[in-house]
Design an enzyme around this catalytic site. Structure first.
Site, PDB file in Angstrom:
ATOM      1  N   LYS A  86       0.863  -1.182   0.000  1.00  0.00           N
ATOM      2  CA  LYS A  86       0.000   0.000   0.000  1.00  0.00           C
ATOM      3  C   LYS A  86       0.900   1.233   0.000  1.00  0.00           C
ATOM      4  CE  LYS A  86      -3.745   2.149   2.730  1.00  0.00           C
ATOM      5  NZ  LYS A  86      -4.637   1.987   3.897  1.00  0.00           N
ATOM      6  N   SER A 169      -9.512   2.197   2.850  1.00  0.00           N
ATOM      7  CA  SER A 169      -8.601   2.918   1.986  1.00  0.00           C
ATOM      8  C   SER A 169      -7.590   2.031   1.275  1.00  0.00           C
ATOM      9  CB  SER A 169      -7.846   3.976   2.793  1.00  0.00           C
ATOM     10  OG  SER A 169      -7.079   3.345   3.822  1.00  0.00           O
ATOM     11  N   SER A 193      -9.800  -0.240   7.155  1.00  0.00           N
ATOM     12  CA  SER A 193      -9.245  -0.208   5.797  1.00  0.00           C
ATOM     13  C   SER A 193      -8.535  -1.458   5.309  1.00  0.00           C
ATOM     14  CB  SER A 193      -8.311   0.984   5.638  1.00  0.00           C
ATOM     15  OG  SER A 193      -9.079   2.133   5.451  1.00  0.00           O
TER      16      SER A 193
HETATM   17  N1  GLN Z   1     -13.148   4.580   6.372  1.00  0.00           N
HETATM   18  C1  GLN Z   1     -12.434   5.006   7.535  1.00  0.00           C
HETATM   19  C2  GLN Z   1     -11.960   6.432   7.367  1.00  0.00           C
HETATM   20  O1  GLN Z   1     -12.168   6.976   6.325  1.00  0.00           O
HETATM   21  C3  GLN Z   1     -11.290   4.091   7.839  1.00  0.00           C
HETATM   22  C4  GLN Z   1     -10.065   4.357   7.043  1.00  0.00           C
HETATM   23  C5  GLN Z   1      -8.900   3.521   7.450  1.00  0.00           C
HETATM   24  O2  GLN Z   1      -9.043   2.521   8.155  1.00  0.00           O
HETATM   25  N2  GLN Z   1      -7.727   3.967   7.051  1.00  0.00           N
HETATM   26  O3  GLN Z   1     -11.405   7.005   8.253  1.00  0.00           O
END
Ligand code: GLN
Length: 507
Positions: A86, A169, A193
């Protein structure tokens, strides 16, 4: 490209890490041939937008080094196996953008600990994977970076239906694994995420206990929540990777836990006879899509057949996890992102007046809408007069949410439920409605706030006409340091089912 006699090129990308490892060790294929195969595949599937940086010369040099070690017979289980990261992990040999214009041309002078650990296990890096900007998002529509093969930013596409989001993400990671552009990838999980994109793309992923994997070199979003973990097709492959990427990093990450990584692969065949699976009633309320409910119910029934016992439990503050998370995460983000000021890292506005103007223009140009929204929320909830009303309250409720889990774990050994209320939605469907996006995180946020390990495994495909064929994921949440139990539980399920082997059409 040479084709090893006993393995067709078609077979290589369908092999698990375990199978590839065996093929490498028995010299049926070389690390270089494996790397070439995946580099080629990635070029054939650039339309998915999964990769943001590939450097074949770097990959092939790593593969050649792995081949040399394999030839001497001193490689470990991961020697020569491909991995992609990532783009939130800093890497010396690849660009690091965190999905942001702010870091568009940034090159890190060092590797993140997770990257370094996997490299020192002999893994070969295929490239960097698209993600939402600074890991903020649930759809991977928030990246500002043009994927490989494009001149401008594009949403990452779900290989099960390219008109749908892959989740976020870590969307690029989930897509690359689901489309077999890599057998495994790293992800990070702040509020879901790893788990949510794994569920949306029909793969397996695990977020370990907070502090288990080093955060050193992970571009920071919300430091009290951020955690790295593996994404692969099976729990068995995740186990192999998790053992390699976890472990103490006490000098470089102040929240790293001083516990050695376990050999998770060796714990995959524990019996689940009599294991108590807690089923939180709050995870099965209104808003849960019928298809998701049906498939989670049948997965739970499968676990009963395997000898586990289902126990109804309650996590009464589940709904509160949304406002609590969306105060704490932006508060920490607003502080973490203050370092991007045009002086020390990345982008600086070309034209400006005084210093304040330079900051303002740099940050307005460098950060996308979602990031700016969160910086504003975070700054607001931390400001004098609002700190007590919002931030402090949120911290108190966060503690209560963690206590709710400890109460639940008096009655059960592990908790199971959906990862997300729905399957992957259509591209653009929620772009104008950030709150609707935030609500979709409801089942992953509680475990994140408590710092618990959680994983996602595929348990079926939607049959409702609107969503037909889209993957559905089940979430398993364990008590602290119970990663082995989660992986074992997922592995048992995957031994008797085939959902994790299903392939999107055209892949
Ligand atoms: N969807 C959540 C956010 O936008 C989690 C994102 C994540 O785990 N990086 O904060």
């Amino acid at each position: 490209m040479t084709t090893p006699s006993s393995l067709s090129q078609q077979a290589l990308h369908d092999l698990s890490l375990h199978a590839l490892s065996g093929a490498l060790a028995s010299k049926q294929v070389s690390a270089t041939e494996v790397a070439q195969h995946f580099l080629q595949r990635m070029q054939e599937h650039t339309a998915l937008g999964a990769f943001v940086d590939v450097r074949p010369e770097v990959t092939l040099a790593q593969a050649a080094a792995a081949d040399a070690r394999l030839a001497q017979g001193n490689g470990g289980a991961l020697e020569g196996l491909p991995i992609a990261h990532k783009d939130i992990f800093v890497t010396r040999d690849f660009a690091t953008t965190a999905g942001s214009r702010m870091l568009k041309d940034y090159r890190s002078p060092f590797d993140a600990t997770v990257v370094a650990k996997l490299a020192s296990s002999g893994m070969v890096t295929l490239g960097k994977l698209n993600c939402d900007e600074f890991a903020m998002g649930s759809s991977n529509e928030n990246s500002a970076i043009a994927p490989v093969g494009f001149d401008a930013a594009q949403p990452v596409r779900n290989p099960w239906d390219t008109q749908r989001v892959p989740g976020g993400s870590s969307g690029g990671s989930a897509v690359a694994v689901a489309a077999r552009l890599t057998p495994a990838a790293t992800g990070t999980d702040t509020g879901g995420s790893i788990r949510q994109p794994a569920a949306f793309c029909g793969i397996t992923g695990i977020k370990p206990t907070y502090g288990r994997a080093s955060r050193y070199g992970m571009v920071a979003f919300a430091s009290s929540l951020d955690q790295a973990g593996p994404m692969a097709r099976s729990a068995q492959d995740c186990a192999l990777l998790l053992s390699a990427l976890c472990g103490p990093d006490l000098d470089r990450d102040a929240t790293s836990i001083d516990l050695p990584a376990e050999d998770y692969s060796r714990q995959l065949n524990d019996s689940i006879e009599g294991l108590r699976i807690g089923v939180p009633k709050e995870f099965f309320g209104e808003g849960l899509a019928d298809d998701v409910r049906t498939h989670i119910d049948s997965a739970l029934a499968e676990y009963e057949k395997l000898g586990a016992r289902l126990v109804p439990i309650s996590l009464p503050r589940t709904e509160l996890s949304i406002p609590v998370y969306y105060i704490i995460a932006p508060a920490e983000a607003s502080s973490n992102l203050s370092r991007f000021d045009g002086v020390k890292f990345g982008h600086r506005a070309a034209q400006y007046g005084d210093l304040a103007d330079m900051y303002q223009k740099t940050r307005s140009e460098g950060f996308g809408d979602e990031v700016q929204r969160r910086i504003m929320i975070g700054t607001y909830v931390l400001s004098h007069g609002y700190y007590d009303a919002y931030y402090l309250q949120a911290q108190k409720i966060r503690r209560m949410i963690a206590d709710d889990f400890q109460n639940a774990f008096k009655e059960c050994d592990v908790i199971a439920g959906p990862v997300a209320p729905t399957v992957a939605w259509k591209l653009g469907a929620m772009s104008d409605d950030p709150v609707a996006n935030y609500l979709a995180d409801i089942f992953t946020l509680p475990g994140s706030l408590a710092g618990l390990p959680g994983m996602s495994l595929p348990v079926g495909f939607a049959s409702a006409s609107a969503d037909r064929g889209m993957p559905i994921g089940m979430q398993l949440i364990g008590n602290y340091f119970q990663e082995a139990r989660l992986l074992n539980l997922a592995h048992r399920f995957q031994q008797t089912t085939d959902f994790h082997r299903a392939k999107p059409a055209g892949i």
